[in-house]
Structures are given as C-alpha cells and as structure tokens.
Write an enzyme that holds these catalytic residues in place. Sequence first.
Site, PDB file in Angstrom:
ATOM      1  CD  GLU A  25      -3.046  -0.720   0.042  1.00  7.15           C
ATOM      2  OE1 GLU A  25      -3.344   0.462  -0.221  1.00  7.15           O
ATOM      3  OE2 GLU A  25      -3.494  -1.687  -0.603  1.00  7.15           O
ATOM      4  CB  SER A  29     -47.598 -10.402  50.070  1.00 12.81           C
ATOM      5  OG  SER A  29     -48.864 -11.013  50.239  1.00 12.81           O
TER       6      SER A  29
END
Length: 847
Positions: free
Chosen positions: A162, A446
């Site tokens: 590259e 409850s």
Amino acid sequence: MSIFSPKPQDRHSHNPPNPSKKLTEKSDKNGSVASNDGKHPSSKPRRRKRSRVVAQTLNGIKRVSTTVIKPLIGPKAIYRRSWFWIGLGVGGSAIALGWGWQKLESSLPDSTKDVLTYVRDGTITIKAADSTIIQQIGPASHETLKIWEIPETLIQAFIAIEDQRFKEHKGVDSQGILRATVANLKAGGVVEGGSTITQQLARIVFFDHERSIVRKLKEMRMAQKIEQDLTKDQILERYLNLVYLGSGAYGIADAAWVYFSKPVKDLTLGEMATLAGLPPAPSVYSPLLEGKINSSRQKAAKERRDVVLQRMLENGYISQAEANKAMAEPLTIKASQPKRLERKAFYFTEYIQQELPKYVSKEVLGKKGLTIETTINLEWQDAAETAVQKTMKTYGRYQRFGQAALVAVDPRNGQIKAMVGGKDFNDLDSNNYLNRVTQAQRQPGSTFKTFVYAAALATGMSPYKGYMDAGYIVDGYEPKNYSERFRGSISVRDALISSVNVVAVKTLVDVGWEPIIKLAQKMGIKSKLHPTYSLALGASEVNLLELTSSYGTLAAQGIHHDAHGIRRIIDQHGNVIYDHKLEGERAIDAETAAIVTWMLRGVVTGGTGTAAQIGRPAVGKTGTTDDARDLWFVGYIPQLVAGVWLGNDDNKPTRGSSATAAATWRRFMLEVIEDLDRESFTERPRKLSGREATIEAQPIKPKRVINKKFVPTTVTASTSRSRRRTSSRRGSSTRRASSTRRRSSRVRVSRKNSQPKRYYRRKATTKRSYPRKSTTRRYTPRNTAPRRRSAPAKRRYAPAPARRRPAPARARRRPAPAPRVAPKPVARPKPQRRPAGGPLAPPAARK
C-alpha cells in the site's frame, strides 16, 4: 503614432489643455469635422483628431492623477507590452491560488484529533461495564488492537503493497504518485494507486469516496496535517483498525476472524498477505461471496496474495525461501460470521436502545456513530440467565408458568447489573420481544406490604403494635388470609413475616392512602397507585424494575437512586454528550429503613422466604396474587438488590408459589456473592416505641366496619391435609392424597370380602384401639430368605415390594382369621328297611 497621442503642439507644452473647454466640432455626413465658426474642416489626419478628442476627455477627469494617465497615453500602451501580460498571468494565478488555498483550508476540519476517536456514521456500539462490546449496529469495528498487539509481519505486508515509502514521506508521496501513473499507463488501466496510508486514513475519517479533484486535494492536505500531529505508529494503528477488508469485516482483527476464524496473532505469512491485498478492491479480492467460499474469487485472492508476497520480498521483509513456501501453500478459508453481529444480554441491549431518545437528540440519533457505556456486569448477567433457565426447566412445566424475569440493581448508585426479561429472547413463539422487567405491568401481591408497614413505622408506629387477626369487613371489602385461618392478636412485625393480609389492611386504614402512595413513589414506584383498600395487598400494577429499585432504597438506608443502565454516551468524534450524575434523594429516614430491614430479615430466616437463605445476612419479601397468577420475590444484601417474577403472559393461574421465586433468587445470589465482601446491615435503633414521626398519618374514615369475633381454629389432620392440597405443592399433595384414598379403598374391600361377620362382632366388643399409623403401613408378606438390614432411622416406612397386592390393614398388629372351612360331609348308611313284622337292627349293626 498612437491614437492616444496628444497634438504635436501640446506634446512639449507646459500648459495642459483646458479641460473645461467645450467641444464645438460636429461631424458632417462624410465623417469630416467642422467647427461652429463656419471654417472649413481641418486637413489633419483623422487619427490625430480622434486622439485629441480622447486626450481632452481624459484630461477632463479631474480626479485622475496625471501619473496614472501618462503611461496610458505614452508612446506605447502598457497592455501592448509582453511583460504586462506575463505579470498579469502570474499575479492572477497567485491570487487565484491564494484564494483557492484559503477556500481549501477553510473547508478542512480544524483538528486531527478525530482520527483517534472516529466511529463511522450509522453505527451504535453498546459496551458493558468492563468495556466489553455486547452489541454493535452498523458498519463498526468490533475489535480494535493496539500497535504492539499487531504482528510486525502483518504491518510490513500492508506497507509493502500500500505505501512502500510510508516511513519517509510526510503524508503525500510524490514519487509514489509518479510511479503509480507510469504503471497505470503501461498497463492501460488502474493497477496501482498513488494514495498513501495516511491519505487513506484521512479519506476514511473525514471524507467520502467521491471521485473528484477537489476531494483528492482535501485528502492530500489533510494527510499532511495528520502527519504533523500524529506519530507513524498512531497512524498505522488507526488505519489497520478502520480499513474495510470485505465480507462485513472492518479492521484486521475482524477480518482475521471472518476469513480464517482465528485471532491476528495466529495468522500465517500467507494469511497475512491475503488480508493485506484486500483494501484496493475488497469486492474483487475477497474469497467469500455472501458468506460462502467462491471459487473464482478464491483464485483472485490467491493471485493477489502472491503479489503481496513478491512485494514483501522486493522490500527485504521476507526471504526467498519464505516467499516460495507461502506461495506454494493453498489458500485455505474457514469462514465465520463477523463478530460485530454477535450479541449478548439481549433484553438489556433492547432496553438501552429504547432509552436512547431520552438522552440524545433526534439529529444525533439519526446520524448515530455513538458509543454507549452501560452498567451491566457480564458475569452477573450470565448467572441471572442461568438461574432463569434452570428455574424454567425444573419448575416451569410442573408448576405451569411459562415465563420468568430477573433484574439486579446496585442500591448505592442505581446501576442495573443484570436483566433477564424472559425465558428466551430467540424463542419467537413466546412473545420474546416483551421485556417483562420493564414492560409488563403486574400486581405485586404481598411485596407491596413493605411500603404499607414502612409508612406506618415512619408515622411513629412501633413494630410491636398488636392487631387482631380475625374476620374484618371495611366498606364491603373483606380481606382473606392466604392460609384461610386467623391467628388472633399479632404484632406488626409478625404480620409482615407471616404475610397476614387482614393486618396489612387494618394498618392501611390507620395510616391512610396518601402517605403510603407518596412514600412508595419517593422510594421508586412510578406506576399509578390507586387509593383502594386492596392497595395494601398489591392490587395496583407495577413492573419488576421499579419494584426492585424501590426495595433498593431500604438497602441504601433510605436514599433512592433511579435505576439506569447508561453511564455515558460518546459521539463519533469522541465528545461526551451524556454523563450520568450520581444524585440520590432521601425518600425515608434511616431509622425507619433500618427497622423495615430488620423486620424483613425475619421473612428470610423464619417466614415465607426461607427458600432465599444464602448463608449471609439477607432480607426480602415474597408475593403471590390470586390463584398464584404472579409469583414474586424481592430481596437484597447491602451491595445488591434483585427481584424475580414468575407467571404467564396471558395471566393464567399457576400451580406454583413464591417459594419458587425465592429459590431462583437464591440461585442467582449464590453466584454473585462470590465477588462481594460480606457486609452487615445497619443495626436498628434500640428505641422502637415512641419514636418521632417523619411523615404524618392520614387515617381513613370508613363508612362501615365489621370486626368479627376471633374463633381459634383447631388444626386437625384432615384440615392440614386439605390445606396441603391447596398449598403451593399441589402436585405432590395430590399424589399423596390419591395414594391415601387408594389405601383406604383397599382396606374397605378387604374388610368386606375376607373377614367373617363374627370378626366384626368381636371387634365391636373389644376395647383395644389400633394406632393410627398402622393405616398407612403396607403389608409385607413373610419371606423365608435371610432378612436384609433395616432401613435408616430416618425412614419411617419400608418401601412396598413391586407388584404385590397389599394385605388388609392392621395385618401386622393382628393376624387375619383363618378362612372358614366347611366340615367334611359324613357318609350316612342307607336306611335299612324294616323287616316285615320285625324291629330295627342295633346301631353297631347299622354301621
């Protein structure tokens, strides 16, 4: 002579012509000029006349300096000179270039710091508390590596193919551009690019992929800026983590997994070269097509790999032997799904996405590119999921509940540490997208009594205040106890431990609806609570998250922190756009919170929540609604509060009890406490009676109250058996009851068929009574074989032998009577005929 030359007589004159003199000449039809005095036209050439007119016109401009006019009317005009045009061209070019450069600079980002924090548009990354990625949406890099974690050979492969002069140039490589141009001209097409690695990084972070000269110039200038601000290692690290390598892989770590199913450190030389050859055209060189190996693409990828290896050889990164060996190897692909598509904590990540609009604007949310740091603990999340799955597998089908949910919150800061919204998020047949932690509204049963008694204690009530547990009707509403019996006089503390409904309603009447509702809302309940008598028993619907968070207020000594799952939100440029601030609010005084915690400890140590014991101080409360439609348990230790719900989405009754929810809570907490130090709760105050009230009671004034007389209930064996049939263990009780009925039927049959009538007469007269336990024993016939050792003392009854018919009951206490044996018939001699006229023979003779 120039047309701008003045008249000869004026050329050497010291007096310039009078500019105010009016021109009186007029042109005739032939073009000659005539004066007003009637004289004939002048014989001078026409050019001189025109020059005189122009000169007079220019001289008429008073504000124009003669120094400016002189060059224009000199012997040779300036625009006829070559250096004028050269200067004009150079100057104009310089001005245009300067203007263009200024325009270019103004269009570039002000800083290059975005390179280090950049996240692509359209992505959302959700991280756990330890920064582990649990979900990614969009084209994001799942795994990023530091430069020292990347093999040197892989870096050399990318540089060789590259950007060969990466370490020498300053962002733009002029030699590389020239080399690429020559190579492309020779090949007759684009075979090599001139962009450096830095230019590619600038394109990824700041620009799009538009093909234009302007974009290319911006890219080159930005690359130079990046080179000035960042080191070469930083540039390489960001590039290798962001570059797209095809098949949904962003970065070398993701690509190594997608193509070879291995981490970067385990890649071979040929595999590294394969990855390095992908950036120019991933769609061409990728060996995968739609996640599957494609033969033609695999061939192209191999050819590209060999090109990379040759470049590495030319640059001296590898030897000839290494290059030959790598080229000779086949390109072996082992495809895997991109890691960014993997997901953890499904219900929690869905909850996070639903919460985002509360903290982020629509514009930012539309662009995305966000990183969300959450509060979840992945180890505890795994423990929660395991606990829910085991509960569903063990009890779900047997107790007939189809869903379960669990959530855990840190009471000291409100951070959600674990969330399971259902049995299986991927089960499409079970309404999997419904998060039962945050979206399901259910009656708490409850578990809501905790708020009733907390409000009562805050008004100054003593936990030892007594109430009569007996029949009670208030304005037509009659609460029933779950045990279907009454206990008589009972304290508030014992009523909470035993979950007595009647006392809870009486306490609500004494305290009032408003104080209880306001306290519950301060503690974390956000759902609407209705002022009804059944509020004390949990008639108003809530969700599991707010109920659990409100219990965390008690664990935090009365300070409430809103439950939340997001710590920070960071945009794609690394800016923190949301940061949660730790802000707690006092909901209840510390003394009252300590007393309620002390009372709730009794629920776990000896009340309805004993299944939640974990070997260290823990408190909690169970809850069950009508027909066991909802099974709850919410409990906490000083460092963590967790809530569990079991039930059905269609609200069908179950056959379970809240003890199953408590057992699920215990299974989860046993895994969690391994990471937490043992801590004790704050001691309750010594003074329990006559405390100063922190809230004011607003007693309810019912229109009609009926207090029934308490009648002690005698608990008999038949009563206990009937209660067991209707208790939480219905299945096992039903089997016991059915077996008892079968044994009773056998006893009746044996008595009817095998025992004579005289046995009943003798039984009626006997005074001996048989012990009751004999009716439950099984008959074991005698066996002449050697006897086995007796069973352990804990076993009361020996197991019945298989496929043997039991003998009648009481057989071990009293042997069954012998069956009746009919006497053998005696042969009678035939009667002798009496002789005629003589007597009968004697008996001996008759024999």
